[in-house]
Write an enzyme that holds these catalytic residues in place. Structure first.
Site, mmCIF file in Angstrom:
data_model
loop_
_atom_site.group_PDB
_atom_site.id
_atom_site.type_symbol
_atom_site.label_atom_id
_atom_site.label_comp_id
_atom_site.label_asym_id
_atom_site.label_seq_id
_atom_site.Cartn_x
_atom_site.Cartn_y
_atom_site.Cartn_z
ATOM 1 N N TYR A 54 1.009 -1.167 0.108
ATOM 2 C CA TYR A 54 0.049 0.124 -0.105
ATOM 3 C C TYR A 54 0.878 1.298 0.162
ATOM 4 O O TYR A 54 0.340 2.441 0.362
ATOM 5 C CB TYR A 54 -0.832 0.068 1.058
ATOM 6 N N GLY A 109 -10.090 -6.120 -4.101
ATOM 7 C CA GLY A 109 -8.586 -6.421 -4.477
ATOM 8 C C GLY A 109 -8.044 -7.237 -3.602
ATOM 9 O O GLY A 109 -7.498 -8.066 -4.008
ATOM 10 N N ASP A 110 -8.255 -6.933 -2.422
ATOM 11 C CA ASP A 110 -7.516 -7.773 -1.349
ATOM 12 C C ASP A 110 -8.063 -9.328 -1.269
ATOM 13 O O ASP A 110 -7.204 -10.053 -1.039
ATOM 14 C CB ASP A 110 -7.835 -7.134 0.075
ATOM 15 N N CYS A 111 -9.315 -9.211 -1.262
ATOM 16 C CA CYS A 111 -10.017 -10.589 -1.597
ATOM 17 C C CYS A 111 -9.431 -11.305 -2.754
ATOM 18 O O CYS A 111 -9.054 -12.467 -2.494
ATOM 19 C CB CYS A 111 -11.570 -10.460 -1.524
#
Length: 466
Positions: free
Chosen positions: A140, A258-260
């Site tokens: 990030y 997006g994290d999933c």
């Protein structure tokens, strides 16, 4: 059966805060909506969300991240306790906090505050990465990845690495298995003057940017996520990338999708899946995640990962039959070679499934088909035939038998109903007597005329003849 393999997530954790309310009026001193707050929730974001999502099915997840002594860091520790194992890098400063103000479920404004500098990783980081079956980098742009970069480069030759990049973050280390930018990130990371596809939104433009980035990063593949269009997988020098669409059109809060997606991809690789299989699973999981409310879904944080994970459907035919019988349901079975699945098969299976509470398909083995049908059969090996049948929504489980008839298998399954299609009469079915031994019933269902594997094979042979 072994459990899911361990996964290490490396990256920047944020504290996400959602302030939800209702906006029905404007402020008297400015043209800005007034939000009457109904609830205020906080939860880990960034790499913390990715790690929590990866751990939902009971997987062992280690999160390597930078945390400090501030209130936001303590809130993250509390929320992740019991879900993942933390390997901390010291943080000078405070953890970033991202606050969204929502009205009627729609964001009005986002406020970012805080930030710090990660320190040097210790031996625990190196040990965690060495033991991982796969690594997810959730970058990030807050420099945790920079601090760990040399350790990542050391494990990439032997460990599948998935890299979720950021415009302000680090470039993936050479040899990364999959890089997962979204369309905007890929466009920003591959300026128009360096990409043949320019800045367009066509599939061709996305594919060309993916190939360019894969070659620049020396990555095995770049998977560009395209929202409701799915994901486009490009490889170095690949002129025909693969598009993997979602199984349904998801509507909901996309925050955290997006994290999933990245967490599911890395988890699948940890379990030995091929990149294409991992991405297919990840697209489906991300669509479901969005439909359930995204990162703002309170159910994500109500219980421990193992309790939150839905039970997997039972696909073992014998266990399924026992389960359905145990709750008073009707077990239906049918059988055949299913060498070339055609419309007649599909109609029969759909009708059979409607009779009871589960449908188990009994399939002849390759040796059994060869004895019944003669040389040249089967056209498809049993593993392929089983996989095609399992993909049908009407089929709950598949069982393979090696004998000429399924009577021995039926004696073990003990279905309530045995279904055959075509011109049989019940009296002609050799299985009918077997079913009567436990009170079962054999039935015949209508079958589409002119559809059979033999007819299709003959038609194909005539078409191929000179």
């Amino acid at each position: 059966m072994t459990g899911p393999e361990p996964l290490v997530v490396v990256g920047d954790v944020l504290l996400d805060e959602d302030i939800e309310g209702v906006a029905t009026r404007l402020a008297p001193d400015a043209p800005a909506p007034v939000v009457d707050v109904t609830q205020d929730r906080t939860h880990p974001g960034g790499a913390g969300l990715a790690a929590a999502l990866a751990a939902r099915g009971g997987r062992e997840v280690v999160l390597v991240t930078a945390l400090g002594d501030d209130d936001a860091s303590e809130a993250v520790r509390r929320e992740l306790r019991g879900r993942v194992r933390l390997v901390e890098i010291p943080l000078t400063g405070s953890l970033p906090v991202k606050t969204r103000v929502l009205a009627g479920g729609r964001p009005l404004v986002r406020i970012d505050r805080g930030g710090g500098t990660p320190g040097e990783p210790d031996g625990a980081v190196r040990e965690a990465l060495t033991e991982a079956h796969a690594v997810l980098v959730a970058d990030y742009g807050r420099h945790t990845v920079r601090a760990v970069r040399q350790h990542l480069a050391a494990v990439v030759p032997r460990t599948p690495l998935v890299w979720d990049p950021h415009l302000k973050g680090e470039e993936p280390v050479p040899g990364t298995r999959l890089v997962t930018p979204n369309a905007a990130e890929a466009r920003g990371l591959c300026p128009a003057e360096h990409a043949p596809g320019g800045s367009g939104d066509s599939l061709r433009a996305h594919a060309e940017r993916g190939v360019t980035l894969a070659e620049r990063w020396q990555a095995a593949g770049v998977a560009v996520t395209l929202g409701d269009r799915g994901v486009l997988l490009a490889r170095p020098g690949d002129g025909a990338p693969m598009l993997i669409p979602p199984p349904f059109r998801a509507t909901g809060d996309p925050c955290g999708a997006g994290d999933c997606f990245a967490a599911t991809t890395a988890s699948a690789l940890a379990d030995g899946a091929l990149p294409e299989e991992a991405l297919q699973r990840a697209v489906a999981e991300a669509a479901a995640f969005v439909s359930e409310g995204g990162a703002g879904n309170p159910a994500l944080w109500r219980s421990t990962p193992a309790a939150a994970a839905p039970a997997a459907p039972v696909t073992d035919p014998f266990a399924l039959a026992e389960q359905v019988r145990g709750r008073g349901g009707t077990v239906v079975a049918t059988g055949g070679c299913f060498d070339l699945l055609h419309a007649g098969h599909v109609g029969l299976l759909d009708s059979a499934r409607g009779i009871g509470d589960c449908l188990i398909v009994c399939v002849n083995s390759d040796a059994s088909v060869a004895r019944l049908k003669g040389p040249g059969r089967p056209l498809n090996p049993v593993a392929d035939r089983v996989r095609v049948l399992q993909a049908l929504g009407s089929v709950d489980a598949v069982a393979v038998f090696d004998e000429d008839t399924p009577e021995e298998l039926l004696a073990r399954l003990r279905p309530d109903v045995w279904v055959k299609g075509g011109d049989y009469s019940v009296q002609d079915l050799p299985e009918a007597g077997t079913l009567r031994a436990w009170g079962g019933q054999a039935v015949v269902l209508p079958y589409l005329d002119g559809r059979s594997t033999t007819v299709l094979a003959r038609r194909a042979a005539r078409a191929a003849a000179p």
